[in-house]
Design a protein around this motif. Structure first.
Motif, mmCIF file in Angstrom:
data_model
loop_
_atom_site.group_PDB
_atom_site.id
_atom_site.type_symbol
_atom_site.label_atom_id
_atom_site.label_comp_id
_atom_site.label_asym_id
_atom_site.label_seq_id
_atom_site.Cartn_x
_atom_site.Cartn_y
_atom_site.Cartn_z
ATOM 1 N N ALA A 96 0.837 -1.210 0.000
ATOM 2 C CA ALA A 96 0.000 0.000 0.000
ATOM 3 C C ALA A 96 0.865 1.251 0.000
ATOM 4 C CB ALA A 96 -0.926 -0.009 1.212
ATOM 5 N N TRP A 97 1.933 1.266 0.798
ATOM 6 C CA TRP A 97 2.796 2.451 0.844
ATOM 7 C C TRP A 97 3.552 2.647 -0.468
ATOM 8 C CZ3 TRP A 97 2.176 6.513 3.439
ATOM 9 C CH2 TRP A 97 1.631 6.483 4.706
ATOM 10 N N ILE A 98 3.908 1.574 -1.147
ATOM 11 C CA ILE A 98 4.561 1.708 -2.451
ATOM 12 C C ILE A 98 3.597 2.358 -3.439
ATOM 13 C CG2 ILE A 98 5.415 0.392 -4.431
ATOM 14 C CD1 ILE A 98 6.680 -1.552 -2.384
ATOM 15 N N ALA A 99 2.348 1.908 -3.441
ATOM 16 C CA ALA A 99 1.350 2.489 -4.338
ATOM 17 C C ALA A 99 1.112 3.959 -4.011
ATOM 18 C CB ALA A 99 0.041 1.704 -4.240
ATOM 19 N N ILE A 100 1.014 4.283 -2.729
ATOM 20 C CA ILE A 100 0.816 5.675 -2.320
ATOM 21 C C ILE A 100 2.001 6.531 -2.737
ATOM 22 C CG2 ILE A 100 0.681 7.188 -0.285
ATOM 23 C CD1 ILE A 100 -0.989 4.900 1.026
ATOM 24 N N SER A 101 3.204 6.007 -2.603
ATOM 25 C CA SER A 101 4.406 6.755 -2.987
ATOM 26 C C SER A 101 4.442 7.027 -4.486
ATOM 27 C CB SER A 101 5.661 5.986 -2.581
ATOM 28 O OG SER A 101 5.714 5.830 -1.188
ATOM 29 N N ALA A 160 1.885 9.704 -5.258
ATOM 30 C CA ALA A 160 2.367 11.000 -4.786
ATOM 31 C C ALA A 160 3.465 11.544 -5.693
ATOM 32 C CB ALA A 160 2.871 10.879 -3.352
ATOM 33 N N LEU A 161 4.337 10.684 -6.186
ATOM 34 C CA LEU A 161 5.395 11.112 -7.098
ATOM 35 C C LEU A 161 4.801 11.658 -8.393
ATOM 36 C CD1 LEU A 161 8.401 11.261 -7.890
ATOM 37 C CD2 LEU A 161 8.143 8.945 -8.804
ATOM 38 N N VAL A 162 3.847 10.952 -8.954
ATOM 39 C CA VAL A 162 3.222 11.389 -10.201
ATOM 40 C C VAL A 162 2.493 12.713 -9.992
ATOM 41 C CG1 VAL A 162 1.417 10.819 -11.888
ATOM 42 C CG2 VAL A 162 3.061 9.070 -11.167
ATOM 43 N N VAL A 163 1.743 12.836 -8.907
ATOM 44 C CA VAL A 163 1.040 14.087 -8.627
ATOM 45 C C VAL A 163 2.038 15.226 -8.415
ATOM 46 C CG1 VAL A 163 -0.433 15.271 -6.932
ATOM 47 C CG2 VAL A 163 -1.051 12.984 -7.747
ATOM 48 N N GLY A 164 3.108 14.961 -7.693
ATOM 49 C CA GLY A 164 4.127 15.983 -7.459
ATOM 50 C C GLY A 164 4.791 16.446 -8.742
ATOM 51 N N LEU A 165 5.097 15.512 -9.615
ATOM 52 C CA LEU A 165 5.697 15.879 -10.900
ATOM 53 C C LEU A 165 4.721 16.699 -11.747
ATOM 54 C CD1 LEU A 165 7.584 12.585 -11.822
ATOM 55 C CD2 LEU A 165 8.592 14.773 -11.137
#
Length: 74
Positions: free
Chosen positions: A50-55, A58-63
């Motif tokens: 779950a944390w890998i998916a959330i990360s 979050a990376l895609v949204v941040g980019l």
């Protein structure tokens, strides 16, 4: 896990514990500890996934925010 806790767990499972000897209780305690350890491993794996998916999200949204923010701010 204490002897009383093992007996209460066995009663919850519907097992008659009136004639249980110490050997039976020790075997039941070992089995319960084994089940508990397996559950913890499964839980850790699920949480890790779950944390890998959330990360990744979050990376895609941040980019995306950074890219559009660069455009907007010039």
């Amino acid at each position: 896990m204490s002897k009383e806790e093992v007996l209460s767990q066995l009663k919850e499972l519907g097992i008659d514990v009136n004639g249980a000897t110490d050997e039976v209780i020790q075997k039941a305690q070992a089995w319960l500890e084994d089940q508990k350890a397996q559950l913890d491993t499964e839980t850790r794996r699920k949480v890790r996934a779950a944390w890998i998916a959330i990360s990744v999200v979050a990376l895609v949204v941040g980019l995306a925010v950074g890219w559009y923010g660069r455009i907007l701010l010039g």
